[in-house]
Structure formats: C-alpha cells, structure tokens
Motif scaffolding. Structure first.
Motif, short mmCIF file in Angstrom:
data_model
loop_
_atom_site.label_atom_id
_atom_site.label_comp_id
_atom_site.label_asym_id
_atom_site.label_seq_id
_atom_site.Cartn_x
_atom_site.Cartn_y
_atom_site.Cartn_z
N THR A 176 93.51 40.84 -38.76
CA THR A 176 92.73 39.63 -39.00
C THR A 176 92.80 39.27 -40.48
N VAL A 177 93.01 37.99 -40.77
CA VAL A 177 93.01 37.48 -42.14
C VAL A 177 91.86 36.49 -42.28
N THR A 178 91.01 36.69 -43.28
CA THR A 178 89.93 35.76 -43.59
C THR A 178 90.11 35.32 -45.04
N ILE A 179 90.27 34.01 -45.25
CA ILE A 179 90.51 33.48 -46.60
C ILE A 179 89.42 32.48 -46.94
N SER A 180 88.81 32.66 -48.12
CA SER A 180 87.87 31.67 -48.62
C SER A 180 88.32 31.11 -49.97
N GLY A 181 89.36 31.67 -50.53
CA GLY A 181 89.91 31.19 -51.80
C GLY A 181 90.90 30.06 -51.59
N SER A 188 88.95 29.20 -44.60
CA SER A 188 87.98 28.18 -45.02
C SER A 188 88.28 27.71 -46.44
N GLY A 189 89.37 28.18 -47.02
CA GLY A 189 89.79 27.75 -48.35
C GLY A 189 90.65 26.49 -48.26
N SER A 190 91.41 26.22 -49.31
CA SER A 190 92.29 25.05 -49.30
C SER A 190 93.62 25.39 -49.96
N ALA A 191 94.65 24.71 -49.52
CA ALA A 191 96.01 24.81 -50.08
C ALA A 191 96.56 26.24 -49.99
N ASN A 192 96.23 26.95 -48.93
CA ASN A 192 96.75 28.28 -48.73
C ASN A 192 98.00 28.22 -47.86
N SER A 193 98.94 29.09 -48.12
CA SER A 193 100.19 29.16 -47.36
C SER A 193 100.23 30.51 -46.66
N LEU A 194 100.30 30.48 -45.34
CA LEU A 194 100.27 31.70 -44.54
C LEU A 194 101.50 31.71 -43.66
N GLY A 195 102.22 32.84 -43.61
CA GLY A 195 103.40 32.85 -42.77
C GLY A 195 104.01 34.22 -42.57
#
Length: 178
Positions: A147-152, A169-176
């Motif tokens: 599980t990945v949780t991002i707020s940054g 819940s952050g912005s401009a994140n790139s996940l892949g």
C-alpha cells in the motif's frame, strides 16, 4: 454575428485558465502493458522499420537483460543503481520516520512500515508492506509495495513488483511500475 465572435473571444482565455487551474494529475505507468495513448497506436499505423537502426552493444544488451529481470526499465534500473551508489545513509528498516531532508537513503531488507518525511531526497528500498510518503520532491525506488499513501507533492515512486493499493491526496505525484 460580431457579438457572438466577441463573446467567444472573451470566453476563450477564461476557459483556458479554468482548464489549467483545475485538478491534479496522477499517472500510473506499466511499461509491460504498452503505450495505448501514442498517436501511432491510435492511428493503427505500424512503426516504420529501417535497416539503419543502430544495434545495441553486448554490454547494452546485458544492461537491458538486468533491467528486465529486476522489473525496471533500463533508464530506471540505471537511476536506481546511481542513487544506491550515491547513498549517504544505508540502514535496515527504521523504527521511525525518515526525516533527513536532501539525503539519499538506502533501506535494505523487507519493511512492514516505511514512513518518509523527506523533502528533496531519495529513498531506495527493497520490499515494503505499507509505504507512507509525506515529504515533497522525493524519489522512491522499491521492489514490491503493498500500500502507498502519499500526502506530499511532486514526488516520484517507482516499483518493480505488482501494482500496490494507491492513496494519493497530494498533487503532481508520479507513480509507476518499472
């Protein structure tokens, strides 16, 4: 007719501004799935073939084989190796959050929980059950993630295993993957 043109001309900048200022984006990329969004794929035209295509050297082919076996693309495998070599801290799974801004940290072994509060840094981890990223501008490479949780914001997370459960819940994140 002229009033309609003036109305359209007046509304166009507003429409463009609204489109540019709304929402955030997240991209999940799986190189193994192909790129269905490329214009060539949409047009249905095959890529042009040429006998003049440069062939990779034996060393480049070996690098491609290593990348494929690691689950990462060649550029991402090279970047992970570069960051691992440049690591300023190497440790086993920490008990608390990582909070050394600007550092490159190598976390060896499996982690149940990995909390990253780093701004403008990098973390290279193996397998993580729960990854929480609260920093911004941080690059994370991991093997498998549950599980990945991002707020940054403005982070990049790349994994080589199956796609994890994602909560952003952050912005401009790139996940892949890969």
């Amino acid at each position: 007719m002229r009033a309609a043109r003036r109305h359209i001309a007046a509304m166009t900048p507003l429409a463009v501004a609204v489109m540019l200022l709304t929402g955030c984006t997240v991209s999940i990329v799986d190189p193994a799935a192909g790129n269905d969004r490329s214009p060539r794929a949409q047009d249905g035209d095959p890529a042009p073939q040429s006998d003049a295509t440069p062939r990779p050297s034996a060393r480049e082919q070996q690098g491609d084989d290593d990348a494929a076996s690691s689950g990462l693309s060649a550029p991402n495998a090279a970047e992970r190796e570069r960051l691992t070599a440049a690591a300023t801290i190497t440790m086993t799974c920490p008990d608390g959050p990582l909070d050394q801004d600007g550092s490159i940290i190598r976390v060896e072994g499996a982690c149940a929980d990995l909390v990253i509060d780093i701004d403008a840094g990098a973390v290279i981890a193996d397998d993580v059950d729960r990854l929480q990223l609260r920093g911004s501008g941080t690059v994370v490479f991991a093997g498998t993630i549950g599980t990945v949780t991002i707020s940054g914001s403005a982070n990049q997370i790349i994994w080589s295993g199956a796609t994890p459960v994602l909560k952003d819940s952050g912005s401009a994140n790139s996940l892949g993957r890969g």
